[in-house]
Design a protein around this motif. Structure first.
Motif, PDB file in Angstrom:
ATOM      1  N   LEU A   1       1.882   6.545  -6.949  1.00 49.16           N
ATOM      2  CA  LEU A   1       0.729   7.252  -7.197  1.00 49.16           C
ATOM      3  C   LEU A   1       1.054   8.837  -6.964  1.00 49.16           C
ATOM      4  O   LEU A   1       0.836   9.685  -7.989  1.00 49.16           O
ATOM      5  N   CYS A   2       1.504   9.147  -5.942  1.00 46.84           N
ATOM      6  CA  CYS A   2       1.816  10.421  -5.490  1.00 46.84           C
ATOM      7  C   CYS A   2       3.232  11.051  -6.453  1.00 46.84           C
ATOM      8  O   CYS A   2       2.891  12.332  -6.920  1.00 46.84           O
ATOM      9  N   SER A   3       4.097  10.317  -6.907  1.00 44.93           N
ATOM     10  CA  SER A   3       5.106  10.594  -7.843  1.00 44.93           C
ATOM     11  C   SER A   3       4.492  10.827  -9.123  1.00 44.93           C
ATOM     12  O   SER A   3       4.660  11.895  -9.580  1.00 44.93           O
ATOM     13  N   VAL A   4       3.647  10.073  -9.635  1.00 44.69           N
ATOM     14  CA  VAL A   4       3.004  10.476 -10.856  1.00 44.69           C
ATOM     15  C   VAL A   4       2.201  11.380 -10.829  1.00 44.69           C
ATOM     16  O   VAL A   4       2.160  12.731 -11.797  1.00 44.69           O
ATOM     17  N   LEU A   5       1.403  11.704  -9.875  1.00 47.78           N
ATOM     18  CA  LEU A   5       0.684  12.718  -9.722  1.00 47.78           C
ATOM     19  C   LEU A   5       1.384  14.154  -9.627  1.00 47.78           C
ATOM     20  O   LEU A   5       1.130  15.238 -10.258  1.00 47.78           O
ATOM     21  N   TYR A   6       2.267  13.969  -8.659  1.00 49.05           N
ATOM     22  CA  TYR A   6       3.359  15.294  -8.711  1.00 49.05           C
ATOM     23  C   TYR A   6       4.025  15.693 -10.057  1.00 49.05           C
ATOM     24  O   TYR A   6       3.923  16.741 -10.316  1.00 49.05           O
ATOM     25  N   ALA A   7       4.355  14.694 -10.742  1.00 54.20           N
ATOM     26  CA  ALA A   7       5.216  14.607 -12.046  1.00 54.20           C
ATOM     27  C   ALA A   7       3.985  15.523 -13.073  1.00 54.20           C
ATOM     28  O   ALA A   7       4.246  16.540 -13.839  1.00 54.20           O
ATOM     29  N   ASN A   8       2.760  15.139 -13.108  1.00 52.39           N
ATOM     30  CA  ASN A   8       1.502  15.360 -13.937  1.00 52.39           C
ATOM     31  C   ASN A   8       1.276  16.959 -13.468  1.00 52.39           C
ATOM     32  O   ASN A   8       1.182  17.963 -14.395  1.00 52.39           O
ATOM     33  N   VAL A   9       1.215  17.325 -12.157  1.00 54.01           N
ATOM     34  CA  VAL A   9       1.084  18.513 -11.858  1.00 54.01           C
ATOM     35  C   VAL A   9       2.086  19.734 -12.254  1.00 54.01           C
ATOM     36  O   VAL A   9       2.110  20.552 -12.856  1.00 54.01           O
TER      37      VAL A   9
ATOM     38  N   LEU B   1       0.852  -1.261   0.035  1.00 53.96           N
ATOM     39  CA  LEU B   1      -0.033  -0.078   0.046  1.00 53.96           C
ATOM     40  C   LEU B   1       0.888   1.261   0.069  1.00 53.96           C
ATOM     41  O   LEU B   1       0.691   2.207  -0.713  1.00 53.96           O
ATOM     42  N   ILE B   2       1.947   1.354   0.933  1.00 55.01           N
ATOM     43  CA  ILE B   2       2.936   2.460   1.106  1.00 55.01           C
ATOM     44  C   ILE B   2       3.481   2.755  -0.604  1.00 55.01           C
ATOM     45  O   ILE B   2       3.652   3.701  -0.881  1.00 55.01           O
ATOM     46  N   ALA B   3       4.125   1.511  -1.122  1.00 56.89           N
ATOM     47  CA  ALA B   3       4.699   1.543  -2.185  1.00 56.89           C
ATOM     48  C   ALA B   3       3.731   2.064  -3.668  1.00 56.89           C
ATOM     49  O   ALA B   3       4.080   2.896  -4.407  1.00 56.89           O
ATOM     50  N   PHE B   4       2.463   1.492  -3.469  1.00 56.52           N
ATOM     51  CA  PHE B   4       1.455   2.068  -4.311  1.00 56.52           C
ATOM     52  C   PHE B   4       1.086   3.466  -4.204  1.00 56.52           C
ATOM     53  O   PHE B   4       1.066   4.377  -5.204  1.00 56.52           O
ATOM     54  N   SER B   5       1.058   3.919  -2.894  1.00 59.64           N
ATOM     55  CA  SER B   5       0.699   5.279  -2.699  1.00 59.64           C
ATOM     56  C   SER B   5       1.986   6.156  -3.020  1.00 59.64           C
ATOM     57  O   SER B   5       1.569   7.239  -3.746  1.00 59.64           O
ATOM     58  N   THR B   6       3.101   5.977  -2.876  1.00 60.11           N
ATOM     59  CA  THR B   6       4.384   6.624  -3.365  1.00 60.11           C
ATOM     60  C   THR B   6       4.396   6.774  -4.896  1.00 60.11           C
ATOM     61  O   THR B   6       4.636   7.769  -5.136  1.00 60.11           O
TER      62      THR B   6
END
Length: 137
Positions: free
Chosen positions: A119-127, A112-117
């Motif tokens: 996901l956050c990385s992809v969202l941060y890169a898209n932002v 769960l932590i790996a998936f969250s990390t």
């Protein structure tokens, strides 16, 4: 229950204190050393037996003590060893189940932590990319 129905043949102090623990000790002695039990504990009828027969029986009981009593618990040693082995098996089995459940929980949390990390990385890169496009455009 049974002991209350049995008549005591002696008025001595030891007779009133004779109970279930003593009977259990005799049963254990009988299971550990049946030959010794049969040779050292005899009943003699003083009314019907002659003095020589009584003397022979009594001296025979005291003369047969050279064989000795086997080591305490020797008859039950194998059974105790099997019980101890099963007890250890059950303890180890229960510990393994507890550790397995903890491992599954930790694996789930780590995933769960790996998936969250990720996901956050992809969202941060898209932002960041969307912010750069707005600044340039």
């Amino acid at each position: 229950q049974i002991l209350s129905e049995v008549d005591l043949f002696s008025s001595e102090n030891w007779a009133s204190g004779f109970g279930v623990p003593e009977i259990m000790m005799f049963k254990e002695l009988l299971s550990r050393a049946p030959q010794l039990f049969q040779k050292t504990i005899l009943s003699v009828d003083l009314v019907k037996a002659s003095a020589e027969e009584v003397l022979t029986a009594v001296t025979g009981c005291f003369a047969n003590t050279t064989s000795g009593i086997p080591e305490l618990g020797l008859g039950d040693a194998e059974m105790n060893m099997v019980f101890n082995a099963w007890e250890r098996h059950i303890i180890l089995w229960n510990n393994a189940k507890i550790i397995r459940n903890r491992a599954h929980l930790l694996y789930f949390l780590l995933t769960l932590i790996a998936f969250s990390t990720a996901l956050c990385s992809v969202l941060y890169a898209n932002v960041e990319i969307a912010g750069d496009l707005q600044v340039d455009g």
